[in-house]
Motif scaffolding. Structure first.
Motif, PDB file in Angstrom:
ATOM      1  N   GLY A 134       0.822  -1.209   0.000  1.00  0.00           N
ATOM      2  CA  GLY A 134       0.000   0.000   0.000  1.00  0.00           C
ATOM      3  C   GLY A 134       0.851   1.252   0.000  1.00  0.00           C
ATOM      4  N   PHE A 135       1.920   1.247   0.799  1.00  0.00           N
ATOM      5  CA  PHE A 135       2.824   2.399   0.807  1.00  0.00           C
ATOM      6  C   PHE A 135       3.446   2.600  -0.570  1.00  0.00           C
ATOM      7  N   LEU A 136       3.922   1.525  -1.179  1.00  0.00           N
ATOM      8  CA  LEU A 136       4.581   1.640  -2.482  1.00  0.00           C
ATOM      9  C   LEU A 136       3.613   2.045  -3.596  1.00  0.00           C
ATOM     10  N   ARG A 137       2.342   1.705  -3.451  1.00  0.00           N
ATOM     11  CA  ARG A 137       1.357   2.183  -4.442  1.00  0.00           C
ATOM     12  C   ARG A 137       1.322   3.707  -4.458  1.00  0.00           C
ATOM     13  N   GLY A 138       1.410   4.307  -3.286  1.00  0.00           N
ATOM     14  CA  GLY A 138       1.345   5.762  -3.197  1.00  0.00           C
ATOM     15  C   GLY A 138       2.680   6.446  -3.427  1.00  0.00           C
ATOM     16  N   ALA A 139       3.782   5.780  -3.078  1.00  0.00           N
ATOM     17  CA  ALA A 139       5.102   6.419  -3.145  1.00  0.00           C
ATOM     18  C   ALA A 139       5.991   5.865  -4.252  1.00  0.00           C
ATOM     19  N   GLY A 140       5.495   4.939  -5.031  1.00  0.00           N
ATOM     20  CA  GLY A 140       6.314   4.267  -6.046  1.00  0.00           C
ATOM     21  C   GLY A 140       7.030   5.202  -7.002  1.00  0.00           C
ATOM     22  N   ALA A 141       6.407   6.319  -7.351  1.00  0.00           N
ATOM     23  CA  ALA A 141       7.030   7.265  -8.295  1.00  0.00           C
ATOM     24  C   ALA A 141       8.359   7.797  -7.760  1.00  0.00           C
ATOM     25  N   LEU A 142       8.485   7.941  -6.447  1.00  0.00           N
ATOM     26  CA  LEU A 142       9.738   8.418  -5.867  1.00  0.00           C
ATOM     27  C   LEU A 142      10.891   7.465  -6.149  1.00  0.00           C
ATOM     28  N   GLY A 153      10.980   5.420  -8.838  1.00  0.00           N
ATOM     29  CA  GLY A 153      11.098   5.165 -10.273  1.00  0.00           C
ATOM     30  C   GLY A 153      10.119   4.144 -10.807  1.00  0.00           C
ATOM     31  N   LEU A 154       9.090   3.824 -10.032  1.00  0.00           N
ATOM     32  CA  LEU A 154       8.111   2.824 -10.456  1.00  0.00           C
ATOM     33  C   LEU A 154       6.909   3.476 -11.123  1.00  0.00           C
ATOM     34  N   SER A 155       6.396   2.818 -12.138  1.00  0.00           N
ATOM     35  CA  SER A 155       5.171   3.279 -12.799  1.00  0.00           C
ATOM     36  C   SER A 155       3.953   2.577 -12.225  1.00  0.00           C
ATOM     37  N   ASP A 156       4.089   1.271 -11.967  1.00  0.00           N
ATOM     38  CA  ASP A 156       2.982   0.449 -11.478  1.00  0.00           C
ATOM     39  C   ASP A 156       3.540  -0.575 -10.492  1.00  0.00           C
ATOM     40  N   PRO A 157       3.695  -0.208  -9.204  1.00  0.00           N
ATOM     41  CA  PRO A 157       4.319  -1.098  -8.228  1.00  0.00           C
ATOM     42  C   PRO A 157       3.691  -2.491  -8.142  1.00  0.00           C
ATOM     43  N   ASP A 158       2.373  -2.585  -8.285  1.00  0.00           N
ATOM     44  CA  ASP A 158       1.740  -3.907  -8.201  1.00  0.00           C
ATOM     45  C   ASP A 158       2.195  -4.826  -9.328  1.00  0.00           C
ATOM     46  N   ARG A 159       2.451  -4.257 -10.475  1.00  0.00           N
ATOM     47  CA  ARG A 159       2.868  -5.046 -11.633  1.00  0.00           C
ATOM     48  C   ARG A 159       4.381  -5.249 -11.668  1.00  0.00           C
ATOM     49  N   ARG A 195      11.391  -7.759  -5.156  1.00  0.00           N
ATOM     50  CA  ARG A 195      12.260  -7.781  -6.336  1.00  0.00           C
ATOM     51  C   ARG A 195      11.506  -7.141  -7.493  1.00  0.00           C
ATOM     52  N   GLN A 196      12.224  -6.405  -8.313  1.00  0.00           N
ATOM     53  CA  GLN A 196      11.587  -5.788  -9.468  1.00  0.00           C
ATOM     54  C   GLN A 196      11.506  -6.800 -10.603  1.00  0.00           C
ATOM     55  N   GLU A 246      10.189  -0.653 -19.985  1.00  0.00           N
ATOM     56  CA  GLU A 246       9.355  -0.480 -21.182  1.00  0.00           C
ATOM     57  C   GLU A 246       9.967  -1.146 -22.410  1.00  0.00           C
ATOM     58  N   LEU A 247      10.275  -2.422 -22.272  1.00  0.00           N
ATOM     59  CA  LEU A 247      10.824  -3.149 -23.400  1.00  0.00           C
ATOM     60  C   LEU A 247      10.162  -4.513 -23.513  1.00  0.00           C
ATOM     61  N   ASP A 248      10.299  -5.095 -24.673  1.00  0.00           N
ATOM     62  CA  ASP A 248       9.744  -6.414 -24.957  1.00  0.00           C
ATOM     63  C   ASP A 248      10.758  -7.448 -24.486  1.00  0.00           C
TER      64      ASP A 248
END
Length: 183
Positions: free
Chosen positions: A73-81, A83-89, A109-110, A144-146
């Motif tokens: 939940g924290f990372l959903r709100g702060a993920g942009a700090l 470098g995340l676009s969609d922390p859940d994904r 892990r990312q 953002e790559l295949d």
């Protein structure tokens, strides 16, 4: 608002001119933390990417949720700090540990399209009330790559064995290797 932007620009250990201005998502994420806790966190950013690599303080209010869910939940709100676009994904919980004093540590892990982003993880630390007190680690901006393989796995294994004669390589794992600058 001016002090919020100034706080982002004056990251510990990073000269003012080395960090680009925070984008709207990063500013909103930091403002959300300050609004929820009434405190401005301390943090340090990677001088190359501008992403936060260490943040400490009262980062979230207490939570009755399990540590993994409170951390998510924290990372959903702060993920942009970070470098995340969609922390859940992009983040997959890998380990969770609770110390004798009740503090919890959740390691993420990312991953990108199901493939691990090599050497990219965040650890969220929570106090015994379930409040986030620290986040540490490095995440790469969403690649953002295949990631579909271009080479058959058996052919890739044969190539590695040919390049490393006498090695005992028996299997390979796909990973995204992201660097901050081209080699």
């Amino acid at each position: 608002m001016r002090s919020l932007v100034l706080a982002l620009a004056m990251l510990a250990g990073v000269p003012r001119g080395a960090v680009s201005s925070p984008d709207a998502r990063q500013t909103a994420a930091l403002q959300s933390i300050v609004s929820a806790t009434g405190e401005t966190p301390r943090y340090q950013a990677d001088p190359t990417t501008g992403n936060v690599i260490f943040m400490t303080g009262r980062l979230s209010p207490p939570s009755a949720l399990p540590a993994r869910e409170a951390a998510r939940g924290f990372l959903r709100g702060a993920g942009a700090l970070f470098g995340l676009s969609d922390p859940d994904r992009e983040l997959e919980p890998s380990t969770e540990r609770v110390d004798g004093d009740g503090t919890a540590h959740v390691r993420f892990r990312q991953r990108w399209q199901g493939v691990e982003v090599w050497a990219s993880e965040l650890i969220v630390h929570l106090d015994r009330t379930g409040g986030v007190t620290c986040v540490s680690g490095r995440i790469r901006p969403s690649p953002e790559l295949d990631v579909r393989p271009r080479v058959d796995s058996l052919a890739a294994l044969a190539t590695v064995r040919a390049l490393l004669p006498g090695s005992s390589v028996v299997s390979l794992e796909r990973a995204v290797f992201a660097w901050d600058r081209p080699p």
